[in-house]
Structures are given as structure tokens and as C-alpha cells.
Design an enzyme around this catalytic site. Structure first.
Site, PDB file in Angstrom:
ATOM      1  N   HIS A  36       0.817  -1.221   0.000  1.00 40.79           N
ATOM      2  CA  HIS A  36       0.000   0.000   0.000  1.00 40.79           C
ATOM      3  C   HIS A  36       0.850   1.271   0.000  1.00 40.79           C
ATOM      4  O   HIS A  36       0.319   2.373  -0.120  1.00 40.79           O
ATOM      5  CB  HIS A  36      -0.965   0.001   1.197  1.00 40.79           C
ATOM      6  N   ASP A  88      -0.472  -7.418   0.751  1.00 40.07           N
ATOM      7  CA  ASP A  88       0.115  -6.117   1.086  1.00 40.07           C
ATOM      8  C   ASP A  88       1.627  -6.248   1.069  1.00 40.07           C
ATOM      9  O   ASP A  88       2.289  -6.213   2.102  1.00 40.07           O
ATOM     10  CB  ASP A  88      -0.374  -5.621   2.451  1.00 40.07           C
ATOM     11  N   GLY A 110       3.565   5.759   9.252  1.00 40.77           N
ATOM     12  CA  GLY A 110       4.952   5.849   8.802  1.00 40.77           C
ATOM     13  C   GLY A 110       5.728   4.566   9.043  1.00 40.77           C
ATOM     14  O   GLY A 110       6.778   4.348   8.455  1.00 40.77           O
ATOM     15  N   SER A 155       4.583   1.613   8.240  1.00 45.74           N
ATOM     16  CA  SER A 155       4.211   0.644   7.207  1.00 45.74           C
ATOM     17  C   SER A 155       5.430   0.177   6.412  1.00 45.74           C
ATOM     18  O   SER A 155       6.285   0.974   6.023  1.00 45.74           O
ATOM     19  CB  SER A 155       3.200   1.260   6.248  1.00 45.74           C
ATOM     20  N   SER A 193       2.049  -4.104   7.926  1.00 43.25           N
ATOM     21  CA  SER A 193       0.930  -3.737   7.068  1.00 43.25           C
ATOM     22  C   SER A 193       0.071  -2.669   7.723  1.00 43.25           C
ATOM     23  O   SER A 193       0.012  -1.532   7.260  1.00 43.25           O
ATOM     24  CB  SER A 193       0.084  -4.970   6.745  1.00 43.25           C
TER      25      SER A 193
END
Length: 388
Positions: A232, A260, A340, A342, A357
Site C-alpha cells: 500500500h 500487502d 509511517g 508501514s 501492514s
């Protein structure tokens, strides 16, 4: 090109010299099985002093308890595939029990129980096999879930499929209808979670991240030719820059929702090393493989916003219902995260586990976070994990 502490720079130089001498930066190749852990003397140490300190803080352990737990988890991780094989068709799942230090294996047959015990694992007799529960979850995956339904997964300890619902949406009509349909598929149970899940990307702010457009995310794990991260965070072809604004490379592949995960090529003077950043909370951690930690094992996460935090593996093969769509085969943990983080690293001991994720909560009040398992990413894109 990346900003480092003196210790991190020195460690990177040592690792890079080893990589040049041994392999000369080989191109990406298929990784059908997890990299085998190294048998060097370094493996005899359960963890760095910094990692032990982090486990004491986040898990409420003494130093001796943290050392004992890491040792027991390493044994359980190695035992898990042997015990599963011994259980055969009666296998109902497995999990690590921190209280006893044992790997417990659920079986539906008394006959197979003795074979599992012979491997050294503890046994629990249950009604449903993992195959049966997986089929129930697969039917749930085909349903359209409303926003109030957070996720669902097979729980071997409950021997059911657990559906997590946001507390504020428990009485919502659409949620009730989903639960009614779910209950018709097989053995399910409903639990409440504090909030609905969300991804942890963020707008551009300072730190030690990578950027694509106005989105800030975190590097996951180095692979030969680049690094893996969350899907993402960017689409295939998107350019990526580092903390200093210089170009790193491009997204070579990306999938979200459904999955993801993504991988980014590295060039333009940047390099990769088999290290997870400790952010000064712990020393930087070497990556030696990607053996999967069992449910109940300790796990830690590194990200560019909230840095280093630890917790436990809560569930595997969980479907997470984000507002953008469902993501399948995720691992749920009790580790906190924030926007941030991720794409950042999840690691258990020295074994890579996955990339961050999303989740709910934050690192002030707590929460839960999911990661996309690393081995699925490696196999999907034919990548080889960069290990020490």
C-alpha cells in the site's frame, strides 16, 4: 547514502565486505524455501543485550526470563514442522506456550497423539482439523464484510475461526448479518477489538524512512537487488527516494489489497545489508534467515516512526478487513505501530518474519499490528533474502 550511527556504519562496512568477497552482489533468484539459519558461533547467543532489554520492557520479563524464552522459542520453531508431519491428517494447528516453554500441537486423533509426543511437543485433543477450519475461513473470505468487522483467522487454541469486531460496531445491523452468515459456515466465535484496522503509511515528515510521492513508509528487509516493503506504500513503477531526498530506485512489483507486499530496486549509490535497525533502543539486528515463529512466540518490529517495539505472535493466516479491501494470510501481533511504520521489519530472534501492514492503536496506549509474511513475498517475486 543512508543516515547511520557510527555503529551502524561500521557494521554495514563489515557486512558489505563479506558480501563482495563471497558473492559479488548476485542478481535476484527464486527462494522456494526459507534460508537455513547459520550454524556459526554467533547463533549460540540468544540475542543482543539491547534486544533482551527491549523484551524486558515490552513483555515484562526479567533478563533470565527473556533469555530462556528466546531459547525455548528457537527450539519450538525448529520442532514445529516435525510435529506437524507426525500429526498427519489429524493436525489441528500449533502454538508456543510462554508459560511452559512448550510447543503445543492440536490433534483430532488419539492414535496420532503419541506420534506427536514422540517429537517432544505437547498435545491437545480437539474436534476440528486445521484443514476443516481453513475451509471455514476460506468461505468467510468470499463474503463481503462491513467496516465494523476487523478481521478473522483460524485460532488453533480455540479450535474455531475467530471473527474480530470493533467494539463500537458490535450491534451494527450489517455486522450482525455478517456474523449470522458466518455462523452457518462452521465453528466460529466472535471477539471484540478496540478499533478497526488501518494502514500505517503517512505524509512526508522527517526521520529515517523512504518516500514515494508524499507518502512515507519504512524499509522491510534487504533482498539481493533491493528491499521488500508494504504494497500500500506505492504502485509498480513509482520512484522511491531516501531520507535525504536522493533517488533509491523504483517499485518493481506491488500488490494491495488482497496482499500487502512490494519490492523496490536499489541503485544510485545505495546498498543493502542484512540488518534491522534498532534505533538506539537495541543494537542493529543481523538477519540470518526466515524460519516462521509459532503462535505465542515473541516478535519485534522496527519502523521509521515509533522505532523498536516487541510483543507476541497472536494469530496466523488472518484475513484483515481494511477500508480499501481485505488482505489475506496475514500474521497478527500484539506489537504497536504508528503512521509511517508501514513496510517496516518484523523479526523474531534473528529470523525475518514479515513487513508491517497495518493495525489499530498506537505506541502510547497500545494496540495490535499485522504483518505480511516474508516468505510469501520472496516466493511471489523470486527474491532471495539478504542474510548474514
Amino acid at each position: 547514502m543512508r543516515r547511520t550511527t557510527a555503529l551502524r556504519t561500521a557494521l554495514s562496512v563489515v557486512l558489505l565486505v563479506g558480501a563482495w568477497a563471497g558473492a559479488g552482489f548476485p542478481s535476484a533468484s527464486a527462494a522456494d524455501t526459507p534460508a537455513a539459519p547459520s550454524s556459526t558461533a554467533a547463533d549460540t547467543a540468544p540475542a543482543s543485550d539491547g534486544l533482551l532489554a527491549a523484551m524486558q520492557k515490552d513483555l515484562g520479563l526479567t533478563e533470565s526470563q527473556a533469555r530462556a524464552r528466546l531459547s525455548a522459542e528457537k527450539t519450538a520453531t525448529a520442532l514445529q514442522p516435525k510435529a506437524r508431519h507426525a500429526a498427519g491428517a489429524s493436525y489441528g494447528g500449533s502454538w508456543f506456550d510462554p508459560a511452559t516453554g512448550d510447543l503445543t500441537v492440536a490433534v483430532t486423533s488419539d492414535k496420532q497423539a503419541d506420534a506427536v509426543r514422540a517429537t517432544g511437543a505437547a498435545v491437545r485433543l480437539v474436534t476440528h482439523t486445521e484443514q476443516r477450519l481453513d475451509s471455514v475461513k476460506a468461505r468467510l473470505d468470499k463474503l463481503d464484510a462491513p467496516a465494523g468487522v476487523s478481521s478473522w483467522h483460524v485460532d488453533p487454541r480455540a479450535n474455531k475461526v475467530v471473527i474480530d469486531v470493533a467494539a463500537s460496531k458490535r450491534s451494527d445491523n450489517d455486522v450482525q448479518k455478517f456474523i449470522e452468515r458466518a455462523e452457518k459456515t462452521g465453528p466460529v466465535t466472535v471477539e471484540q477489538t478496540a478499533e478497526a484496522p488501518r494502514t500505517f503509511s503517512a505524509g512526508t515528515v522527517g526521520g529515517d524512512p523512504y518516500y514515494t510521492g508524499n507518502v512515507r513508509c519504512s524499509i522491510g528487509f534487504s533482498v539481493y537487488g533491493g528491499f521488500v516493503t508494504a504494497g500500500h506504500c506505492g504502485q509498480a513503477g513509482a520512484g522511491v527516494s531516501g531520507w535525504d531526498g536522493s533517488a533509491i530506485g523504483n517499485f518493481q512489483g506491488s500488490s494491495f489489497p488482497g496482499d500487502d507486499y512490494a519490492w523496490v530496486s536499489v541503485g544510485n549509490g545505495w546498498w543493502t545489508v542484512p540488518v534491522v535497525l534498532g534505533w538506539g533502543t537495541v543494537s542493529d539486528q543481523l538477519v540470518r534467515g526466515s524460519n516462521v515463529a509459532p503462535i505465542g512466540a515473541s516478535i519485534c518490529r522496527s519502523g521509521s516512526t515509533s522505532h523498536w517495539h516487541c510483543g507476541n505472535v497472536l494469530a496466523t493466516n488472518e484475513t484483515v478487513n481494511y477500508s480499501q479491501g481485505a488482505v489475506y494470510e496475514m500474521t497478527k501481533t500484539s506489537v504497536c505501530a504508528e503512521p509511517g511504520d508501514s513496510g517496516g521489519s518484523f523479526i523474531s530472534g534473528d529470523q525475518a518474519q514479515g513487513v508491517t501492514s497495518g493495525g489499530w492503536g498506537n505506541c502510547a496506549s497500545g494496540g495490535e499490528t499485522w504483518h505480511q509474511p516474508i516468505n510469501e513475498i520472496l516466493n511471489r517475486y523470486g527474491l532471495t533474502l539478504h542474510t548474514a
